[in-house]
Structure formats: structure tokens, C-alpha cells
Scaffold this motif. Structure first.
Motif, PDB file in Angstrom:
ATOM      1  N   LYS A  70      -0.515  -2.147 -12.722  1.00  0.00           N
ATOM      2  CA  LYS A  70       0.543  -1.288 -13.261  1.00  0.00           C
ATOM      3  C   LYS A  70       1.585  -0.914 -12.208  1.00  0.00           C
ATOM      4  O   LYS A  70       2.563  -0.254 -12.527  1.00  0.00           O
ATOM      5  CB  LYS A  70      -0.076  -0.024 -13.849  1.00  0.00           C
ATOM      6  CG  LYS A  70      -0.984  -0.323 -15.041  1.00  0.00           C
ATOM      7  CD  LYS A  70      -1.705   0.910 -15.506  1.00  0.00           C
ATOM      8  CE  LYS A  70      -2.655   0.526 -16.639  1.00  0.00           C
ATOM      9  NZ  LYS A  70      -3.649   1.546 -16.903  1.00  0.00           N
ATOM     10  N   ARG A  71       1.353  -1.346 -10.984  1.00  0.00           N
ATOM     11  CA  ARG A  71       2.255  -0.984  -9.889  1.00  0.00           C
ATOM     12  C   ARG A  71       3.153  -2.161  -9.524  1.00  0.00           C
ATOM     13  O   ARG A  71       2.687  -3.280  -9.428  1.00  0.00           O
ATOM     14  CB  ARG A  71       1.457  -0.535  -8.675  1.00  0.00           C
ATOM     15  CG  ARG A  71       0.561   0.674  -8.957  1.00  0.00           C
ATOM     16  CD  ARG A  71       0.027   1.241  -7.696  1.00  0.00           C
ATOM     17  NE  ARG A  71       1.098   1.782  -6.914  1.00  0.00           N
ATOM     18  CZ  ARG A  71       1.250   3.079  -6.616  1.00  0.00           C
ATOM     19  NH1 ARG A  71       0.396   3.953  -7.042  1.00  0.00           N
ATOM     20  NH2 ARG A  71       2.262   3.479  -5.883  1.00  0.00           N
ATOM     21  N   GLN A  72       4.411  -1.872  -9.287  1.00  0.00           N
ATOM     22  CA  GLN A  72       5.370  -2.888  -8.859  1.00  0.00           C
ATOM     23  C   GLN A  72       5.627  -2.819  -7.353  1.00  0.00           C
ATOM     24  O   GLN A  72       6.331  -3.666  -6.812  1.00  0.00           O
ATOM     25  CB  GLN A  72       6.703  -2.705  -9.611  1.00  0.00           C
ATOM     26  CG  GLN A  72       6.559  -2.807 -11.114  1.00  0.00           C
ATOM     27  CD  GLN A  72       6.084  -4.178 -11.551  1.00  0.00           C
ATOM     28  OE1 GLN A  72       6.621  -5.186 -11.111  1.00  0.00           O
ATOM     29  NE2 GLN A  72       5.077  -4.217 -12.393  1.00  0.00           N
ATOM     30  N   ASP A  73       5.051  -1.819  -6.684  1.00  0.00           N
ATOM     31  CA  ASP A  73       5.371  -1.565  -5.279  1.00  0.00           C
ATOM     32  C   ASP A  73       4.301  -2.061  -4.312  1.00  0.00           C
ATOM     33  O   ASP A  73       4.229  -1.614  -3.178  1.00  0.00           O
ATOM     34  CB  ASP A  73       5.605  -0.072  -5.066  1.00  0.00           C
ATOM     35  CG  ASP A  73       4.390   0.790  -5.418  1.00  0.00           C
ATOM     36  OD1 ASP A  73       3.466   0.291  -6.096  1.00  0.00           O
ATOM     37  OD2 ASP A  73       4.374   1.969  -5.007  1.00  0.00           O
ATOM     38  N   VAL A  74       3.457  -3.005  -4.760  1.00  0.00           N
ATOM     39  CA  VAL A  74       2.386  -3.490  -3.888  1.00  0.00           C
ATOM     40  C   VAL A  74       2.396  -5.015  -3.780  1.00  0.00           C
ATOM     41  O   VAL A  74       2.749  -5.715  -4.724  1.00  0.00           O
ATOM     42  CB  VAL A  74       0.987  -3.021  -4.370  1.00  0.00           C
ATOM     43  CG1 VAL A  74       0.852  -1.513  -4.276  1.00  0.00           C
ATOM     44  CG2 VAL A  74       0.675  -3.491  -5.775  1.00  0.00           C
ATOM     45  N   THR A  75       2.025  -5.482  -2.614  1.00  0.00           N
ATOM     46  CA  THR A  75       1.671  -6.885  -2.393  1.00  0.00           C
ATOM     47  C   THR A  75       0.183  -6.871  -2.118  1.00  0.00           C
ATOM     48  O   THR A  75      -0.272  -6.246  -1.159  1.00  0.00           O
ATOM     49  CB  THR A  75       2.420  -7.489  -1.196  1.00  0.00           C
ATOM     50  OG1 THR A  75       3.824  -7.383  -1.438  1.00  0.00           O
ATOM     51  CG2 THR A  75       2.034  -8.945  -0.986  1.00  0.00           C
ATOM     52  N   ARG A  76      -0.572  -7.527  -2.998  1.00  0.00           N
ATOM     53  CA  ARG A  76      -2.025  -7.499  -2.923  1.00  0.00           C
ATOM     54  C   ARG A  76      -2.551  -8.804  -2.350  1.00  0.00           C
ATOM     55  O   ARG A  76      -2.089  -9.880  -2.711  1.00  0.00           O
ATOM     56  CB  ARG A  76      -2.610  -7.288  -4.316  1.00  0.00           C
ATOM     57  CG  ARG A  76      -2.141  -6.021  -4.970  1.00  0.00           C
ATOM     58  CD  ARG A  76      -2.441  -5.982  -6.446  1.00  0.00           C
ATOM     59  NE  ARG A  76      -3.868  -6.051  -6.708  1.00  0.00           N
ATOM     60  CZ  ARG A  76      -4.370  -6.357  -7.891  1.00  0.00           C
ATOM     61  NH1 ARG A  76      -3.587  -6.629  -8.905  1.00  0.00           N
ATOM     62  NH2 ARG A  76      -5.676  -6.407  -8.055  1.00  0.00           N
ATOM     63  N   TYR A  77      -3.530  -8.686  -1.466  1.00  0.00           N
ATOM     64  CA  TYR A  77      -4.252  -9.842  -0.934  1.00  0.00           C
ATOM     65  C   TYR A  77      -5.708  -9.658  -1.326  1.00  0.00           C
ATOM     66  O   TYR A  77      -6.369  -8.736  -0.857  1.00  0.00           O
ATOM     67  CB  TYR A  77      -4.090  -9.949   0.577  1.00  0.00           C
ATOM     68  CG  TYR A  77      -2.656 -10.225   0.979  1.00  0.00           C
ATOM     69  CD1 TYR A  77      -2.171 -11.528   0.979  1.00  0.00           C
ATOM     70  CD2 TYR A  77      -1.799  -9.192   1.332  1.00  0.00           C
ATOM     71  CE1 TYR A  77      -0.853 -11.801   1.341  1.00  0.00           C
ATOM     72  CE2 TYR A  77      -0.485  -9.452   1.689  1.00  0.00           C
ATOM     73  CZ  TYR A  77      -0.021 -10.748   1.681  1.00  0.00           C
ATOM     74  OH  TYR A  77       1.289 -11.020   2.022  1.00  0.00           O
ATOM     75  N   ILE A  78      -6.189 -10.532  -2.212  1.00  0.00           N
ATOM     76  CA  ILE A  78      -7.521 -10.396  -2.783  1.00  0.00           C
ATOM     77  C   ILE A  78      -8.511 -11.290  -2.040  1.00  0.00           C
ATOM     78  O   ILE A  78      -8.298 -12.497  -1.906  1.00  0.00           O
ATOM     79  CB  ILE A  78      -7.532 -10.806  -4.266  1.00  0.00           C
ATOM     80  CG1 ILE A  78      -6.379 -10.191  -5.051  1.00  0.00           C
ATOM     81  CG2 ILE A  78      -8.898 -10.544  -4.889  1.00  0.00           C
ATOM     82  CD1 ILE A  78      -6.392  -8.706  -5.171  1.00  0.00           C
ATOM     83  N   PRO A 172       2.120   5.789  -9.269  1.00  0.00           N
ATOM     84  CA  PRO A 172       2.856   4.676  -9.860  1.00  0.00           C
ATOM     85  C   PRO A 172       4.140   5.182 -10.507  1.00  0.00           C
ATOM     86  O   PRO A 172       4.216   6.292 -10.962  1.00  0.00           O
ATOM     87  CB  PRO A 172       1.903   4.107 -10.916  1.00  0.00           C
ATOM     88  CG  PRO A 172       0.679   4.914 -10.880  1.00  0.00           C
ATOM     89  CD  PRO A 172       0.853   6.031  -9.922  1.00  0.00           C
ATOM     90  N   ARG A 173       5.137   4.316 -10.511  1.00  0.00           N
ATOM     91  CA  ARG A 173       6.421   4.700 -11.137  1.00  0.00           C
ATOM     92  C   ARG A 173       6.606   3.966 -12.412  1.00  0.00           C
ATOM     93  O   ARG A 173       6.265   2.930 -12.673  1.00  0.00           O
ATOM     94  CB  ARG A 173       7.560   4.392 -10.183  1.00  0.00           C
ATOM     95  CG  ARG A 173       7.508   5.325  -8.981  1.00  0.00           C
ATOM     96  CD  ARG A 173       8.729   5.116  -8.097  1.00  0.00           C
ATOM     97  NE  ARG A 173       8.856   6.170  -7.152  1.00  0.00           N
ATOM     98  CZ  ARG A 173       8.276   6.171  -5.966  1.00  0.00           C
ATOM     99  NH1 ARG A 173       7.531   5.177  -5.604  1.00  0.00           N
ATOM    100  NH2 ARG A 173       8.455   7.173  -5.151  1.00  0.00           N
TER     101      ARG A 173
END
Length: 173
Positions: A70-78, A172-173
Motif C-alpha cells: 500500500k506504500r509508494q515510498d519504498v524500494t523493497r529488497y526481498i 502511508p499516504r
């Protein structure tokens, strides 16, 4: 059957307690320098960097995935850290994700429960097996012993601690 259910519920409770108790404990990384993300699954292009160690069958990992989606402000490394003792299907789900041509989408499908009742197709690939070993070894070096285990902008978060996550990157925004 009854014995398996009792063991499952006991192990689930143990993980929940570990997640909750672990959320308050400071963690000192065992790895110096940057975290190698080249064999992680990358999702998003936001300003906040989130390193995630996940188990595809962990209910807390799934809550974190739902939240991060739901967040647009993250770069995730799984990265994967399967608890195969209590999640025996986790390895096949991980193999499916890592073998997929679109690993980010395969990850989201797995975490949404799409393959909970239907076994995903898996491949037999030495490179995938090595990637799984690399993920678990990195998790071990960083002190990850349960999932979800997050490093958000350099700050460690154990468990699905949304209050702590938001204290680092805001709501979250």
C-alpha cells in the motif's frame, strides 16, 4: 491429525511470542558494509529502502507484505528465510518465486495466498538452490532468526511492528 494441529498451534504461538518479544530487543548486525541486494527480489522505487527477510507462509510476513504493498515510498529488497519446520510448503513456494520470469509478481501472488490450496509449479535449478542458501546465510549474518525481519533505512525492525515502521518512514499516504 490432532497431534499435528497441536504442534502447529504451539509452533505458531512460539513464533508470535518471538516476534513480539524480539521487536523490543536491539539488534547488532554481524555484517559490515552494504547488504548485497543483487539476488534479492526488488519491488518499488520509493525513497525509503526496506530490506525484508520473509517466509512465504508466515502470517506476520504476509501482513508486512500487505502493508508495504500500500506504500509508494519504498524500494523493497526481498530475501527468503523459510521456517520449514512449521511451514513445510515454504521451500516450494520460494523456488516458484525465484524460478519465475516475473519474480516480483510471483512473490506477491504467493504472499496473497493464491497458492495456499494449489501447489505452485517449481523448477529444479542449481542457481535457485544457491540463491536460497545465500538468502538464509545473509539472514544468519544479520541476526535474523524469525520472520519478518526488516532493515528500514538502516534501522532493524523485528516482527510486524507497524508502529516502529511508521516511526522510521512515516504513515502511508
Amino acid at each position: 491429525m490432532y497431534k499435528k494441529l497441536v504442534i502447529y498451534f504451539f509452533m505458531t504461538a512460539l513464533i508470535m511470542v518471538t516476534n513480539l518479544a524480539g521487536a523490543e530487543q536491539p539488534v547488532k548486525p554481524q555484517l559490515s558494509g552494504t547488504i548485497p541486494t543483487e539476488n534479492a527480489i526488488r519491488i518499488g522505487i520509493g525513497k525509503n529502502t526496506v530490506i525484508e527477510f520473509e517466509d512465504p507462509d508466515c502470517p506476520f510476513s504476509r501482513r508486512v507484505t500487505d502493508y508495504m504493498n500500500k506504500r509508494q515510498d519504498v524500494t523493497r529488497y526481498i530475501f527468503f528465510l523459510p521456517a520449514t519446520q512449521i511451514h513445510p510448503d515454504a521451500m516450494d513456494k520460494i523456488r516458484f518465486v525465484l524460478c519465475s520470469k516475473n519474480s516480483p509478481q510471483a512473490f506477491l501472488d504467493i504472499m496473497s495466498g493464491k497458492y495456499d490450496k494449489v501447489k505452485p509449479p517449481v523448477c529444479k535449478d542449481d542457481k535457485v538452490e544457491q540463491t536460497i542458501k545465500d538468502h538464509t546465510a545473509l539472514g544468519g549474518k544479520l541476526g535474523a532468526s524469525a520472520t519478518p525481519y526488516l532493515i528500514i533505512n538502516g534501522t532493524y525492525v523485528l516482527g510486524a511492528d507497524f508502529g516502529k515502521i511508521e516511526s522510521i518512514i512515516g504513515p502511508p499516504r
